[in-house]
Design a protein around this motif. Structure first.
Motif, short mmCIF file in Angstrom:
data_model
loop_
_atom_site.label_atom_id
_atom_site.label_comp_id
_atom_site.label_asym_id
_atom_site.label_seq_id
_atom_site.Cartn_x
_atom_site.Cartn_y
_atom_site.Cartn_z
N TYR A 88 0.85 -1.20 0.00
CA TYR A 88 0.00 0.00 0.00
C TYR A 88 0.88 1.25 0.00
O TYR A 88 2.02 1.23 0.49
N ASP A 89 0.32 2.32 -0.51
CA ASP A 89 0.92 3.64 -0.34
C ASP A 89 0.59 4.09 1.08
O ASP A 89 -0.57 4.33 1.40
N PRO A 90 1.58 4.20 1.95
CA PRO A 90 1.26 4.49 3.36
C PRO A 90 0.71 5.89 3.58
O PRO A 90 0.06 6.14 4.60
N LEU A 91 0.95 6.80 2.65
CA LEU A 91 0.49 8.17 2.86
C LEU A 91 -0.97 8.34 2.47
O LEU A 91 -1.64 9.27 2.93
N ARG A 92 -1.47 7.48 1.60
CA ARG A 92 -2.85 7.62 1.12
C ARG A 92 -3.70 6.38 1.37
O ARG A 92 -4.91 6.42 1.17
N GLY A 93 -3.07 5.28 1.72
CA GLY A 93 -3.84 4.06 1.96
C GLY A 93 -4.29 3.36 0.70
O GLY A 93 -5.17 2.49 0.75
N ARG A 94 -3.70 3.74 -0.42
CA ARG A 94 -4.11 3.15 -1.70
C ARG A 94 -3.36 1.83 -1.93
O ARG A 94 -2.14 1.77 -1.76
N GLU A 95 -4.10 0.80 -2.34
CA GLU A 95 -3.46 -0.48 -2.63
C GLU A 95 -2.62 -0.38 -3.89
O GLU A 95 -3.08 0.16 -4.91
N LEU A 96 -1.39 -0.88 -3.82
CA LEU A 96 -0.49 -0.83 -4.97
C LEU A 96 -0.38 -2.18 -5.67
O LEU A 96 -0.45 -2.27 -6.88
N TRP A 97 -0.17 -3.22 -4.89
CA TRP A 97 0.01 -4.55 -5.49
C TRP A 97 -0.45 -5.62 -4.51
O TRP A 97 -0.62 -5.37 -3.32
N SER A 98 -0.64 -6.82 -5.05
CA SER A 98 -1.01 -7.95 -4.21
C SER A 98 -0.37 -9.22 -4.77
O SER A 98 -0.13 -9.33 -5.97
N VAL A 99 -0.11 -10.12 -3.86
CA VAL A 99 0.41 -11.43 -4.23
C VAL A 99 -0.38 -12.48 -3.46
O VAL A 99 -0.48 -12.41 -2.24
N GLN A 100 -0.94 -13.44 -4.18
CA GLN A 100 -1.67 -14.52 -3.54
C GLN A 100 -0.67 -15.58 -3.05
O GLN A 100 0.42 -15.72 -3.60
#
Lengths: 405, 389
Positions: free
Chosen positions: A234-246
């Motif tokens: 996540y972008d820690p300043l905005r809380g936006r998800e950037l990537w994910s890994v299952q």
């Protein structure tokens, strides 16, 4: 083309001082202390600078800033009595104690958790404590209440049969909480000075106990969040998800570590260790997993990474060392005992403390060299802290300050 | 400008012996309490709350009554701010002059069941510092108290144990009866029942807590990972106890099942099947002599939905969280006469660790708001399908 990324765990705060242990997993959130000449041998009778009885039940790490140690506990028939207190690092004397009520106590594991499972965090001016009841407190270093919130009142009680365990992490003026539970899970970034939300991001993931990790990726901060079935950036300043890994299993407990250009995430029981290259966007399961290891995954203890080697201990007492860059198993060793506490590293020494209070001190390196085995004859479920050359071990009855020889 | 209360509290902070009692002063204390209580969510008015708290913390024992009233709120944030002031006032009074604490007001507050339980317990703690006999004097009579029930039951159990030791069986039976009647938590209910049984008196935990133990069950219905909760299977469309349906492993039909568990837990692995990724239903008819507002208290492994007379009255999608007493509580209205009660319990996927069992169970009781089981009987809507397994 695979880009080589610089990645490292980030200091809790730019003013963190040498020797302090300001929050969960220490100054960089990775279980590693830069202290030298840390203890090797001790027992109930030897090497103990001091020990003090601790009130209530708590399994958070001791947090150390200068001469102050901050601890939390819960007590009472429903464990809705919350204790937030401060000891003098030099002699264990209590400096202050605040009693609060918890909004919504949950069930808990009889030994491994309480409403005071999360570890407090400090920046040297204030200290913050989150409890499994959904209550969050900010006090100054003298224990004066600055602000408090009830996340349970604002967003609903944590629904968690073993008590919420995620610890807060600081990123600049933000304090970030990972609140994954059977209700609506969320991440929240809070202005640490005022208590106001800066952002709040709902999550589809259900319950986990892991704490977020702040990693520096090519000069940019990423918030690494392990949870049921997946690890996310996540972008820690905005809380936006950037990537994910299952690839994680359900009910993730350990906190990730960063290093060797990778994020190392693990979840059990019988789960995998995942090594993820950060910096991706979207679902990068197919492109950013550097390696996977099917064995040696702990359910509860987090791993530690030092000098390119990644160390884990399974709950059943089998320790393992991996090459962080490749996932190659360097060694495995049966330490014995059952483990809940996460290992810590200082002065080239690995400290593994089992639930019976036995500490295996191993030399960090490519051979499993045991330097000492020390016993405290009291159950240990909290992870230890290293500060100012001393080792702080929280048993279920006392806090021990173990001094260097 | 410094208002009267702040000034008064400042002065009291400097010299606690100074008496500044006046209606105006009391009003100002209440105003300070009101400012703290206005703190709001997201720590919105923390600066104002802290300023008011600091003024209150400097007050003398005459502020205790107002602080107790202020702490009588479900708002934990406001209560904690006020408590931090309350603790300071009490600590200072204890050091200076314990007799200055308003024991009569504290006692009244402890016994006022309409107040917040946590604040009443705090009041008892303070009262006990001044009068160590207070718990022994007050607690035994609080068997039906929402905050102190557990404490009072513990006292009754201990009284029974003493009577047993003194070989006074009649007194022991009386004490254990009182304990059992008031007990609502598993350990105390079980303990009281066992102690009564040891004296030759059998009691029914099932009746005491109002467990439903006679069911018709059907399943397992098939569903992929975590999809069964939202999937509508035939029993949600119709209750025909003589019908058969396609399900996970062929045709299934309703079967009667009575659980013999003392706390009414239905083991669906035994009653339905040892399986994964599935849903099962349990049905019964509750016969109520009158229309009543009562509660359903239930728990399930993994999750549970409840329909009463065709209307869904409770649903909770929560996986791997275990069956336990009173995990969920929902208000319901029973009709006079027959009430159809349908329950759906989902079973999650197999654990990745093959060594771990995948439990599947249900527990449901019907009780009043105190947790005491109500009287009811169960019947089948279609007696033809009621065959003992």
């Amino acid at each position: 083309m695979t880009r080589s990324l610089f990645i490292a765990a980030v200091l809790f705060t730019s003013i963190a001082r040498a020797g302090d242990w300001p929050g969960w997993r220490g100054p960089r959130g990775d279980g590693v202390s830069d202290d030298r000449n840390t203890p090797v041998r001790w027992s109930d009778a030897e090497g103990v600078r001091w020990k003090v009885a601790t009130p209530g039940r708590g399994v958070g790490q001791p947090v150390v800033w200068g001469d102050r140690i901050f601890l939390t506990a819960s007590d009472g028939p429903r464990h809705d009595q919350l204790l937030f207190y401060c000891l003098d690092r030099r002699d264990g004397r209590e400096l202050w104690r605040r009693n609060f009520w918890g909004s919504a106590p949950t069930l808990r594991h009889e030994q491994k958790s309480s409403m005071a499972t999360p570890t407090p965090v400090t920046d040297g001016r204030h200290v913050w404590a989150l409890f499994g009841t959904g209550d969050l407190f900010c006090c100054d270093m003298d224990g004066n209440l600055v602000w408090c919130r009830s996340l349970a009142q604002e967003y609903g009680p944590f629904q968690n049969r073993f008590a919420m365990g995620s610890s807060p992490v600081l990123v600049g003026d933000l304090m970030i909480l990972q609140c994954d539970h059977w209700g609506q899970s969320y991440l929240v970034g809070i202005d640490k000075r005022t208590g106001r939300n800066v952002w709040k991001t709902d999550r589809a993931e259900h319950i986990s106990w892991s704490s977020p990790l702040v990693a520096d990726v090519d000069g940019r901060k990423e918030l690494i969040v392990c949870a049921t079935f997946q690890v996310k950036g996540y972008d820690p300043l905005r809380g936006r998800e950037l990537w994910s890994v299952q690839g994680l299993t359900r009910e993730c407990i350990p906190t990730a570590v960063a290093g060797a250009g990778l994020i190392l995430a693990v979840s059990g029981p019988k789960g995998e260790t995942l090594a993820v290259r950060p910096g991706g966007r979207g679902d990068v399961t197919g492109s950013h997993v550097a390696w996977r290891a099917a064995r040696n995954a702990p359910f509860v203890p987090s791993g530690v990474l030092v000098d390119g080697l990644y160390y884990l201990v399974e709950d059943t007492g089998i320790a393992a060392c991996f090459e962080a860059a490749t996932g190659k198993v360097v060694w495995q060793d049966r330490l014995g005992g059952a483990f809940t506490a996460s290992p810590v590293v200082a002065d080239g020494k690995l400290y593994f403390i089992d639930e019976a209070g036995n500490t295996s001190v191993l030399k960090a390196g490519r051979e499993p060299e045991t330097i000492a085995r020390n016993r405290l004859q009291q159950p240990v479920f909290a992870s230890p802290a290293v500060a100012h050359g001393d080792l702080f071990i929280r048993t279920d009855q006392h806090l021990f300050c173990i001094g260097a020889e | 400008m410094v208002n009267h209360a702040t000034l008064g509290c400042l002065l009291l902070g400097l010299a606690v012996s100074v008496e500044l009692r006046s209606d105006e002063h009391a009003n100002d204390i209440e105003e300070l309490v009101g400012r703290v209580r206005a703190v709001g969510p997201e720590a919105a008015r923390s600066a104002e709350a802290r300023a008011a708290r600091d003024a209150l913390a400097r007050c003398g024992p005459d502020a205790i009554a107002a602080l107790l009233v202020g702490m009588d709120t479900p708002d934990t944030v406001a209560a904690n701010w006020l408590r931090s002031a309350f603790d300071e006032v009490v600590d200072r009074a204890m050091k200076a002059d314990p007799a200055s604490l308003p024991t009569a007001e504290l006692r009244r507050y402890v016994l006022d069941a309409s107040r917040q339980g946590r604040a009443r317990r705090l009041a008892l703690d303070v009262l006990t510092k001044v009068d160590p006999t207070a718990p022994a004097n007050l607690i035994p009579a609080l068997l039906d108290d929402p905050e102190f029930r557990r404490d009072a039951v513990a006292v009754a159990l201990a009284a029974g144990d003493r009577a047993v030791k003194d070989q006074d069986e009649a007194a022991a039976l009386t004490a254990f009866d009182r304990a059992f009647d008031a007990a609502r938590e598993v350990d105390q209910v079980r303990s009281a029942a066992a102690k009564l049984k040891s004296l030759g008196r059998d009691v029914s935990i099932v009746e005491h807590l109002g467990f439903v133990v006679d069911w018709s069950v059907i399943g397992p219905f098939n569903g992929p990972e975590y999809k069964t909760f939202a999937t509508v299977f035939p029993p949600e469309r119709e209750i025909k106890l003589d019908a058969t349906y396609n399900a996970q492993a062929g045709r299934v039909s309703w079967r009667s099942h009575r659980t013999l568990d003392e706390f009414g837990t239905v083991d669906l692995v035994k009653a339905v099947a040892a399986t994964d990724d599935a849903a099962a239903y349990a049905f019964t008819v509750i016969e109520s002599p009158t229309a009543r507002d009562v509660q359903i208290r239930c728990g399930a492994d993994d999750n549970i939905q409840v329909w009463l007379n065709g209307k869904r009255v409770f649903a909770k999608e929560e996986w791997q969280n275990g069956t336990r007493l009173d995990r969920f509580i929902a208000p319901i209205q029973l009709l006079a006469g027959a009430n159809d009660l349908l329950v759906k319990v989902c079973q999650g996927p197999k654990y990745r660790d093959p060594g771990m069992a995948n439990p599947w169970s249900l527990q449901l009781r019907i009780c009043d708001s105190s947790g005491r089981g109500i009287r009811f009987t169960t019947t089948s809507r279609d007696a033809r399908s009621e065959k003992q397994p």
